[in-house]
Enzyme design. Structure first.
Site, PDB file in Angstrom:
ATOM      1  N   GLY A 106      19.461 -62.408  33.126  1.00  0.00           N
ATOM      2  CA  GLY A 106      18.868 -61.507  34.112  1.00  0.00           C
ATOM      3  C   GLY A 106      18.699 -60.104  33.572  1.00  0.00           C
ATOM      4  O   GLY A 106      19.122 -59.790  32.453  1.00  0.00           O
ATOM      5  N   ALA A 149      13.282 -49.902  37.809  1.00  0.00           N
ATOM      6  CA  ALA A 149      14.484 -50.234  38.573  1.00  0.00           C
ATOM      7  C   ALA A 149      15.625 -50.617  37.626  1.00  0.00           C
ATOM      8  O   ALA A 149      16.782 -50.214  37.835  1.00  0.00           O
ATOM      9  CB  ALA A 149      14.184 -51.365  39.538  1.00  0.00           C
ATOM     10  N   ARG A 175      24.238 -61.713  28.832  1.00  0.00           N
ATOM     11  CA  ARG A 175      24.202 -62.240  30.205  1.00  0.00           C
ATOM     12  C   ARG A 175      22.756 -62.479  30.633  1.00  0.00           C
ATOM     13  O   ARG A 175      21.849 -61.804  30.150  1.00  0.00           O
ATOM     14  CB  ARG A 175      24.798 -61.210  31.167  1.00  0.00           C
ATOM     15  CG  ARG A 175      26.235 -60.915  30.843  1.00  0.00           C
ATOM     16  CD  ARG A 175      26.697 -59.673  31.540  1.00  0.00           C
ATOM     17  NE  ARG A 175      27.991 -59.308  31.008  1.00  0.00           N
ATOM     18  CZ  ARG A 175      28.595 -58.156  31.180  1.00  0.00           C
ATOM     19  NH1 ARG A 175      28.020 -57.226  31.913  1.00  0.00           N
ATOM     20  NH2 ARG A 175      29.760 -57.924  30.644  1.00  0.00           N
ATOM     21  N   GLY A 211      20.240 -52.817  15.829  1.00  0.00           N
ATOM     22  CA  GLY A 211      20.584 -51.484  16.317  1.00  0.00           C
ATOM     23  C   GLY A 211      19.348 -50.653  16.591  1.00  0.00           C
ATOM     24  O   GLY A 211      18.381 -51.137  17.176  1.00  0.00           O
ATOM     25  N   ASP A 233      15.855 -51.880  28.707  1.00  0.00           N
ATOM     26  CA  ASP A 233      15.961 -51.000  29.882  1.00  0.00           C
ATOM     27  C   ASP A 233      17.388 -50.485  30.039  1.00  0.00           C
ATOM     28  O   ASP A 233      17.593 -49.316  30.389  1.00  0.00           O
ATOM     29  CB  ASP A 233      15.542 -51.756  31.147  1.00  0.00           C
ATOM     30  CG  ASP A 233      14.097 -52.207  31.083  1.00  0.00           C
ATOM     31  OD1 ASP A 233      13.296 -51.524  30.416  1.00  0.00           O
ATOM     32  OD2 ASP A 233      13.779 -53.242  31.683  1.00  0.00           O
ATOM     33  N   GLY A 235      11.967 -55.151  36.943  1.00  0.00           N
ATOM     34  CA  GLY A 235      11.049 -54.006  36.850  1.00  0.00           C
ATOM     35  C   GLY A 235      11.691 -52.966  35.950  1.00  0.00           C
ATOM     36  O   GLY A 235      12.859 -52.605  36.144  1.00  0.00           O
ATOM     37  N   LYS A 236      10.922 -52.484  34.973  1.00  0.00           N
ATOM     38  CA  LYS A 236      11.527 -51.579  33.988  1.00  0.00           C
ATOM     39  C   LYS A 236      12.139 -50.337  34.637  1.00  0.00           C
ATOM     40  O   LYS A 236      13.213 -49.879  34.258  1.00  0.00           O
ATOM     41  CB  LYS A 236      10.491 -51.175  32.932  1.00  0.00           C
ATOM     42  CG  LYS A 236      10.052 -52.352  32.081  1.00  0.00           C
ATOM     43  CD  LYS A 236       9.152 -51.940  30.948  1.00  0.00           C
ATOM     44  CE  LYS A 236       8.448 -53.142  30.336  1.00  0.00           C
ATOM     45  NZ  LYS A 236       9.334 -54.210  29.897  1.00  0.00           N
ATOM     46  N   ASN A 272      10.230 -50.000  21.069  1.00  0.00           N
ATOM     47  CA  ASN A 272      10.724 -51.044  20.168  1.00  0.00           C
ATOM     48  C   ASN A 272       9.795 -51.071  18.953  1.00  0.00           C
ATOM     49  O   ASN A 272       8.836 -50.292  18.872  1.00  0.00           O
ATOM     50  CB  ASN A 272      10.855 -52.400  20.886  1.00  0.00           C
ATOM     51  CG  ASN A 272       9.505 -52.945  21.344  1.00  0.00           C
ATOM     52  OD1 ASN A 272       8.457 -52.606  20.791  1.00  0.00           O
ATOM     53  ND2 ASN A 272       9.525 -53.773  22.374  1.00  0.00           N
ATOM     54  N   ASP A 326      20.059 -63.791  26.916  1.00  0.00           N
ATOM     55  CA  ASP A 326      18.799 -63.400  27.571  1.00  0.00           C
ATOM     56  C   ASP A 326      18.567 -61.917  27.261  1.00  0.00           C
ATOM     57  O   ASP A 326      19.357 -61.068  27.671  1.00  0.00           O
ATOM     58  CB  ASP A 326      18.932 -63.635  29.088  1.00  0.00           C
ATOM     59  CG  ASP A 326      17.655 -63.287  29.852  1.00  0.00           C
ATOM     60  OD1 ASP A 326      16.682 -62.829  29.225  1.00  0.00           O
ATOM     61  OD2 ASP A 326      17.652 -63.463  31.081  1.00  0.00           O
TER      62      ASP A 326
END
Ligand code: RIB
Length: 301
Positions: free
Chosen positions: A282, A44, A280, A219, A247, A41-42, A183, A241
């Site tokens: 997730g 969180a 990483r 960047g 976020d 969730g963005k 973005n 990933d």
């Protein structure tokens, strides 16, 4: 670096993630790897990043259901040191995101809003908003709540809007924004016909004082009213990933601004944190520690 107060107003999801060789086209079925169920969730993700990677005193204003997804989310938030006393429980399932990740680290996401459609500003939420140095919101919750949160901040507190997923913004929200983070796709949506990301950034900076456009491995761009955008490079990394990397960027940016950093310094630090996050798997699981970010900033060219 002094610790600032950040209030994040936004979504909480359980992310159901499957690795795929390629994302399915419309009408297509593809076979994937094992299902992973992780905290996302963005809102969180950004709160975890502000607290863990940015070192800010962070409160999340959000809504959760009464289900196992809510427990997963709360465990991740409290583990990162995020204050959750402004998170409401509602009789609607916690938000869910369906995510596919391809070998180049790119993702495709569909969100079922669930409880996120019921976020409200409780008395505790309003109290924290009135004490915050930075209020950070995204667009996975109702626009009225984003608007109300911006209006409830104390005079002088900055309002950072991550316009993701992008949608048309009303004039009264534009006028509240101090820093807009998008973005390149979101920039193009909000500045249609700009014909290039720099022009889009410059055009958006006519509406808000500062615009940050994240460009992934390239960047980011920082545009300020009346100035041509400045490029801020990010460290080169191998992407595993990209889910939640934007976020992480937003949370660390908000933490830096809350601590009193100059925008360009805060963007540099956020870029390092975002680059570490893509190495990483997730969303919240990939948020680096403050020590990792500091080491990365020290090593950056
Ligand atoms: O930005 C990544 C996030 O978008 C995921 O964690 C997913 O939950 C969606 O909100």
């Amino acid at each position: 670096m002094s610790v600032g107060k950040v209030v994040v107003v936004g979504s909480v999801n359980v992310d159901l993630v499957v690795a795929v060789e390629r994302h399915p086209a419309p009408g297509q079925t593809v076979l994937g790897g094992d299902l992973r169920r992780t905290a996302g969730g963005k809102g969180a993700n950004q709160a975890v990043a502000a607290a863990r990677a940015g070192g800010a005193d962070t409160t999340l204003v959000a809504a959760l259901g009464h289900d196992t997804a809510a427990e997963l989310a709360l465990g991740s938030l409290t583990g990162a040191g995020v204050r959750t006393d402004a998170v409401q429980r509602v009789d609607v399932p916690t938000g869910t995101a369906l995510i596919t990740v391809s070998p180049d680290g790119e993702n495709a996401i569909v969100v079922a809003a669930g409880a996120n459609a019921h976020v409200a500003l409780t008395a505790t939420a309003r109290e924290r908003l009135a004490q915050a140095d930075v209020v950070l919101a995204q667009l996975e919750i109702p626009l009225d709540v984003v608007r109300a949160a911006a209006a409830a901040r104390r005079p002088g507190a900055r309002f950072v809007l991550n316009a993701a997923p992008s949608r048309p913004l009303p004039d009264d929200l534009w006028s509240q924004v101090d820093v807009l983070v998008v973005n390149e796709h979101e920039a193009a949506d909000l500045a249609p016909g700009a014909g290039g990301v720099e022009v889009a950034a410059a055009r958006l900076a006519e509406r808000v004082p500062t615009v940050v456009v994240t460009l992934g491995a390239e960047g980011s761009l920082v545009a300020r009213r009346g100035q041509w955008p400045a490029a801020v490079p990010a460290p080169r990394v191998r992407a595993v990933d990209t889910t939640g990397a934007g976020d992480t960027f937003c949370g660390v940016l908000a933490a830096g601004l809350a601590a009193g950093d100059d925008v360009l310094d805060a963007v540099r630090r956020a870029g390092v944190a975002g680059a570490l996050a893509v190495t990483r798997a997730g969303a919240q699981a990939a948020v680096p520690s403050a020590a990792e970010v500091a080491a990365g900033v020290g090593a950056a060219p």
